[in-house]
Motif scaffolding. Structure first.
Motif, short mmCIF file in Angstrom:
data_model
loop_
_atom_site.label_atom_id
_atom_site.label_comp_id
_atom_site.label_asym_id
_atom_site.label_seq_id
_atom_site.Cartn_x
_atom_site.Cartn_y
_atom_site.Cartn_z
N ARG A 119 4.47 2.12 -6.32
CA ARG A 119 3.98 1.74 -7.64
C ARG A 119 4.69 2.51 -8.74
O ARG A 119 5.04 1.94 -9.79
N PRO A 141 4.93 -3.31 -7.13
CA PRO A 141 3.47 -3.36 -7.00
C PRO A 141 3.02 -3.51 -5.55
O PRO A 141 3.72 -4.10 -4.73
N VAL A 142 1.88 -2.94 -5.23
CA VAL A 142 1.24 -3.14 -3.93
C VAL A 142 -0.09 -3.82 -4.21
O VAL A 142 -1.00 -3.23 -4.78
N LYS A 143 -0.19 -5.09 -3.81
CA LYS A 143 -1.35 -5.90 -4.19
C LYS A 143 -2.42 -5.96 -3.10
O LYS A 143 -3.53 -6.42 -3.36
N GLY A 144 -2.09 -5.54 -1.90
CA GLY A 144 -3.06 -5.59 -0.82
C GLY A 144 -2.55 -4.86 0.40
O GLY A 144 -1.37 -4.49 0.48
N ASP A 148 12.92 -10.61 -8.01
CA ASP A 148 11.94 -9.67 -8.56
C ASP A 148 12.42 -8.23 -8.47
O ASP A 148 12.25 -7.44 -9.39
N GLU A 189 2.62 -10.90 3.54
CA GLU A 189 2.74 -11.64 2.30
C GLU A 189 3.51 -10.78 1.30
O GLU A 189 3.46 -9.55 1.37
N TYR A 215 4.42 -8.38 -1.47
CA TYR A 215 3.74 -7.29 -2.15
C TYR A 215 2.46 -6.82 -1.45
O TYR A 215 1.68 -6.06 -2.02
N HIS A 216 2.23 -7.26 -0.22
CA HIS A 216 1.14 -6.73 0.58
C HIS A 216 1.74 -5.77 1.61
O HIS A 216 2.63 -6.15 2.37
N ALA A 255 9.58 -8.62 -0.75
CA ALA A 255 9.58 -9.06 -2.15
C ALA A 255 10.81 -9.94 -2.38
O ALA A 255 11.87 -9.71 -1.77
N MET A 265 -8.60 0.19 -2.14
CA MET A 265 -8.10 -1.18 -1.96
C MET A 265 -8.71 -1.74 -0.68
O MET A 265 -8.89 -1.00 0.29
#
Length: 574
Positions: free
Chosen positions: A453, A458-461, A309, A287, A289-290, A305, A485
């Motif tokens: 980061r 960003p790293v969301k997951g 963005d 997904e 940013y994962h 990404a 995380m």
């Protein structure tokens, strides 16, 4: 779209073996699978670990391709072969080879059959560290920064450094080479009956992440860049490629020879190849940013990404960011660690040395019995260590390690770095040392997330893929604690092969885009590890100690290098 009674084959070339799977294109259900361990590699032929030289013979690859697909089709049963629509392939990388004008690897010619320089230079071969350092210094003299899309630092694990090393080292190869080809591009070429290297379709994955291809400068860097580096490279770009393809496209149709050999129809589409981790990220349902972490002998960390963005953001010290290298239309970013499972295997082999060497001298046991005892005991070492290490109390002090057993891939490639332990005392035993080593690999993973980061991505997951992710709750829980995380573990046993199957289904036209194939064929997640709030702050303090220790080790490594070696950092390249 009609995907009923349609099947696709995903072929995943790993470091030790190749695995093929037959998949129902409608559901992603695995119908059959087969694995083939490379016999020459297993015998440690053409390798010298002490010199970081790791070569693989193309016959291992060809034999494995035929063996696994034929066994899969036998398992799948009557009727399946006739409904196979496509085959796609992923491989390790950068794993290139010298080929002649017909696209034949030189090692398949009689005069080069036992010449390691005529074989595939495996991803973890680090014989070209000096050439990589030269490329990094050389790049500074050009107005265009040709390294900007590969993290600003060129690695000895990659395409050009390996080519330059082989050309310099071997006059016979230099006189016979026509082109230099990645493993993931060669296998589709073979399956389509290719007989002219100049016609080979090269994937954007390997070209963008390892060979300095970029749409920003319209292809590969100019000949001047390479000719001024070393005259042996003069004119070489003319024998490479100027156009690249995503893995959603076809390399062609299976040749009659391979259709007969495998027992497949003559209309089977062959997809454009890519690296294992990139297709594995798709198989693992990546997904935006994962961070998708393919955890095996090393790790490859994938992130996608939207281009809008990312804009002009360039993440330094990673293995590149390439439009379409993972999912067409998305920026694919790659990072990773040069040793992950390899670090644990190294420690296991250290502990198994007495079994392998002292027990072998026993006059009371025959050779077969000794081998059986050694193999069975060695297989139990890591599970036993994990259980004991998990029971140890977590303290801010104690044994500490850095994970650069096979150098550092990211952030900031430096393959000359070495692993180390500190804080050893008379109470330090195998479980404590193993725990420190596992922790170090988790800290190395955290350093990658921090780099993303810090530089605006960003790293969301986290998504965990591969054998280590599925087999070791101890390591995965520590990963969640260190990262602070959650990490989801994908259900599929073979995410790389499944990702290849998804691309095969797309290349065959069964799905309009790979995201649709991913949604329909994805197998979902089987587990999720959440951070332990009590452990997180302790690991945060230990991580600071890890970074300080790493800086010391890196400084010592630099001091011990020959005077002509200049390690590259982002600051030295800026």
């Amino acid at each position: 779209m009609n995907t009923s009674l349609n099947y696709v084959i995903g072929v995943d070339y790993g470091t030790d073996s190749v695995r093929s799977i037959v998949v129902d294109a409608a559901s992603g259900q695995e119908i059959a699978s087969a694995v083939f361990y490379y016999p020459r590699w297993k015998d440690k032929r053409y390798c010298n670990a002490a010199a970081n030289l790791f070569r693989q013979h193309p016959l291992d690859y060809l034999e494995g391709l035929e063996d696994t697909i034929k066994r899969c089709l036998v398992q799948a049963g009557p009727g399946v072969a006739a409904n196979v629509k496509a085959i796609s392939v992923d491989t390790t990388g950068s794993t290139p080879v010298a080929v002649d004008e017909s696209g034949t690897p030189l090692a398949l010619l009689p005069q080069f059959a036992e010449n390691p320089n005529a074989m595939f230079v495996l991803w973890k071969d680090h014989t070209s560290v000096n050439e990589a350092a030269e490329i990094n210094r050389h790049a500074q003299s050009f107005d265009t920064n040709y390294l900007q899309y590969v993290g600003g630092i060129y690695s000895s694990e990659w395409f050009w450094a390996k080519l330059l090393h082989v050309l310099r080292e071997d006059e016979l190869v230099r006189g016979s080479i026509y082109s230099w080809v990645e493993h993931c591009d060669w296998i589709p070429f073979v399956l389509t009956g290719g007989n002219k290297a100049a016609d080979m379709k090269r994937g954007i994955c390997s070209a963008g992440h390892k060979a300095l291809w970029s749409e920003a400068w319209g292809g590969l860097p100019p000949n001047e860049f390479f000719a001024s580096l070393d005259p042996v490279l003069d004119g070489f770009t003319d024998r490479l490629f100027d156009k690249v393809y995503t893995s959603a496209e076809t390399a062609g149709t299976i040749s009659k020879e391979w259709a007969v050999k495998l027992g497949l129809p003559e209309n089977v589409a062959i997809g454009v190849g890519a690296f294992d981790a990139h297709m594995g990220a798709v198989g693992g349902q990546i997904e935006p940013y994962h961070l998708s972490k393919v955890m095996g002998t090393s790790t490859c960390d994938m992130l996608v990404a939207p281009p809008v963005d990312v804009a002009d953001t360039l993440v330094g010290g990673i293995c590149g960011q390439v439009n379409g290298s993972i999912i067409p239309g998305m920026i694919g970013m790659e990072a990773g660690q040069s040793a992950f499972g390899d670090a644990y295997a190294w420690f296991k082999n250290v502990l198994a040395w007495p079994l392998q060497n002292v027990l072998a001298q026993s006059a009371l046991l025959d050779a077969d019995t000794i081998k059986k005892i050694v193999d069975e005991t060695a297989d139990k070492i890591i599970p036993a260590l994990s259980k004991q290490a998990d029971a140890l109390p977590l303290e801010e002090s104690g044994e500490l390690a850095v994970d650069w057993i096979n150098g550092r891939r990211t952030p900031d490639a430096n393959q000359l770095l070495e692993g180390a332990f500190m804080g050893l005392g008379m109470g330090s035993d195998a479980p404590r040392m193993f725990r420190a080593l596992v922790e170090a690999t988790c800290f190395g993973a955290k350093a990658i997330v921090e780099r993303f980061r810090e530089q605006g991505i960003p790293v969301k997951g986290l998504i965990g893929l591969g054998g280590v992710a599925k087999k070791s709750p101890f390591i995965m829980q520590m990963m969640a604690d260190v990262m602070d995380m959650p990490i989801r573990i994908h259900r599929s046993e073979q995410t790389c092969a499944l990702g290849a199957a998804m691309f095969a289904a797309t290349a065959a036209g069964l799905y309009p885009k790979v995201e649709d194939a991913m949604q329909a064929m994805g197998q979902g997640f089987e587990a999720e590890y959440f951070p332990n709030e009590e452990r997180v702050p302790v690991y945060a303090k230990r991580y600071e100690r890890y970074k300080t220790f790493g800086q010391f080790i890196e400084g010592q490594t630099t001091e011990l290098q020959p005077t002509n070696y200049q390690p590259q950092t982002l600051e030295s390249i800026a």
